[in-house]
Enzyme design. Structure first.
Site, short mmCIF file in Angstrom:
data_model
loop_
_atom_site.label_atom_id
_atom_site.label_comp_id
_atom_site.label_asym_id
_atom_site.label_seq_id
_atom_site.Cartn_x
_atom_site.Cartn_y
_atom_site.Cartn_z
N ASP A 11 21.77 -10.63 -20.13
CA ASP A 11 21.61 -9.22 -20.53
C ASP A 11 20.46 -8.64 -19.69
OD1 ASP A 11 19.62 -10.67 -21.84
OD2 ASP A 11 19.59 -9.35 -23.61
N ASP A 16 15.62 -12.15 -17.42
CA ASP A 16 16.94 -12.61 -16.97
C ASP A 16 16.98 -12.57 -15.44
OD1 ASP A 16 17.23 -11.01 -19.57
OD2 ASP A 16 19.05 -12.21 -19.59
N ASP A 237 13.39 -16.26 -19.69
CA ASP A 237 14.72 -16.89 -19.65
C ASP A 237 14.86 -17.95 -18.55
OD1 ASP A 237 15.68 -15.32 -21.73
OD2 ASP A 237 16.61 -13.84 -20.42
C1 BDR Z 1 14.98 -12.85 -25.19
O1 BDR Z 1 15.22 -11.48 -25.49
C2 BDR Z 1 15.29 -10.73 -24.29
O2 BDR Z 1 14.52 -9.57 -24.33
C3 BDR Z 1 14.84 -11.63 -23.18
O3 BDR Z 1 15.58 -11.32 -22.00
C4 BDR Z 1 15.14 -13.01 -23.70
O4 BDR Z 1 16.43 -13.43 -23.41
C5 BDR Z 1 13.63 -13.26 -25.76
O5 BDR Z 1 13.63 -13.10 -27.15
CA CA Z 2 17.80 -12.26 -21.78
#
Ligand code: BDR
Ligand code: CA
Length: 317
Positions: A11, A16, A237
């Site tokens: 996402d 990411d 991530d």
């Molecule tokens: C997760 O939530 C998203 O904001 C980040 O990309 C990560 O995957 C952390 O809680």
């Molecule tokens: Ca993420």
């Protein structure tokens, strides 16, 4: 060099982006494809961001597919306060010319897993909506998965709420389907998520390279530091991807885990049974529908950080 075949579900999202860069550039990873889902921002923005990251990584023709536009039951709640209005730091990066795959995310997952001659590890670093839909639509293909290594959950505190981590909280019903699927799961959650990080000094060092990937990474790191007024900022991530190819850098333990899908204050919590074995043997296990999950509890922070910098920047010393 032996390669590990993975599919990312994203996402994108600043952190990411760190994960996609790494997966696309590490010589021991065969990145089969990327599926996109509603999460940090809406799915079309997620796709646009992901394609830009693949450009910066100099990636070949990696298929990218559009997935779920909203959670299974709840409504979308975005994390733009963290990731910016465009979900990736509002950097004004030129849109990519890459084409989005014509298949849906779950069709792409099915085809990539069916076609792969090597075992495939699925690495969701986003809400688990696509993965739950895939498991329900193509259960026979899902049985062929080697394992799932996901960023999500927590054996301690939450971030989206006091109890819940964002990816699980965004779509708890999907997470419950994934955790109960029977596919072996490693959970890279908030117990370690914040620890590998990058500083302004790291960004300045990356900027000395003239290559697009370190330039892009440096811009993202610096923008994130300025947005959040915190340094170092987490590589987030990315850690889940590192955990796939360098498990020796991570300490894990297996717990019975259940996802709270109630509408109460613990909605989205991953309840981990961390009781001592003697207590578990004398007290009944009231975690109905729990699954044995390998949970990451510690890591070699320095080694995990250096692994990322060396992969993104070929001249990093
Ligand atoms: C997760 O939530 C998203 O904001 C980040 O990309 C990560 O995957 C952390 O809680
Ligand atoms: Ca993420």
């Amino acid at each position: 060099m032996e390669k590990t075949s993975i599919i990312l579900d994203v996402d994108t999202g600043v952190d990411d982006a760190f994960a996609v860069l790494f997966a696309a550039m590490h010589p021991a990873i065969n990145l089969l494809g990327v599926t996109c889902v509603d999460g940090n921002t809406n799915v079309d923005q997620v796709i646009a961001n992901t394609l830009k990251v693949l450009d910066a990584a100099g990636a070949g023709d990696i298929p990218v597919a559009r997935g779920a536009v909203r959670p299974l039951l709840g409504k979308s709640e975005y994390a733009e306060y963290v990731h910016g209005a465009d979900g990736m730091g509002d950097l004004g990066i030129t849109p990519s010319h890459r084409k989005v795959d014509s298949r849906s995310a779950i069709e792409l997952l099915r085809d990539l897993i069916e076609e792969s001659k090597e075992p495939v590890t699925l690495v969701p670093i986003a809400p688990l909506t696509n993965i739950a839909l895939f498991l329900r639509a193509f259960p026979e293909t899902a049985k062929k998965l080697h394992r799932i290594v996901l960023m999500g959950g927590s054996a301690s505190a939450g971030n989206a709420t006091a109890a819940a981590e964002f990816n699980v909280w965004h779509d708890p019903e999907a997470a419950a389907i994934v955790f109960q699927s029977g596919v072996p799961i490693t959970m890279y959650g908030l117990d370690v998520f914040m620890r590998p990080g990058a500083t302004s000094e790291n960004a300045a060092k990356l900027l000395k390279s003239s290559d697009p990937a370190p330039q892009f990474a440096a811009t993202l790191i610096q923008a994130f530091i300025e947005r959040l007024h915190v340094s170092p900022i987490t590589l987030g991530d990315y850690g889940a991807v590192a955990c796939v190819i360098h498990p020796e850098l991570f300490t894990t333990e297996v717990f019975d885990v259940v996802v709270d899908t109630s509408q109460g204050p613990a909605r989205g919590q991953t309840i981990c049974d961390r009781r001592a074995p003697f207590l578990k043997s004398i007290e009944p296990n009231d975690l109905t529908d729990s699954a044995a999950v390998r949970v990451v509890l510690d890591l070699d922070v320095e080694a995990v950080e250096q692994l990322w910098f060396k992969t993104i920047d070929k001249g990093w010393l």
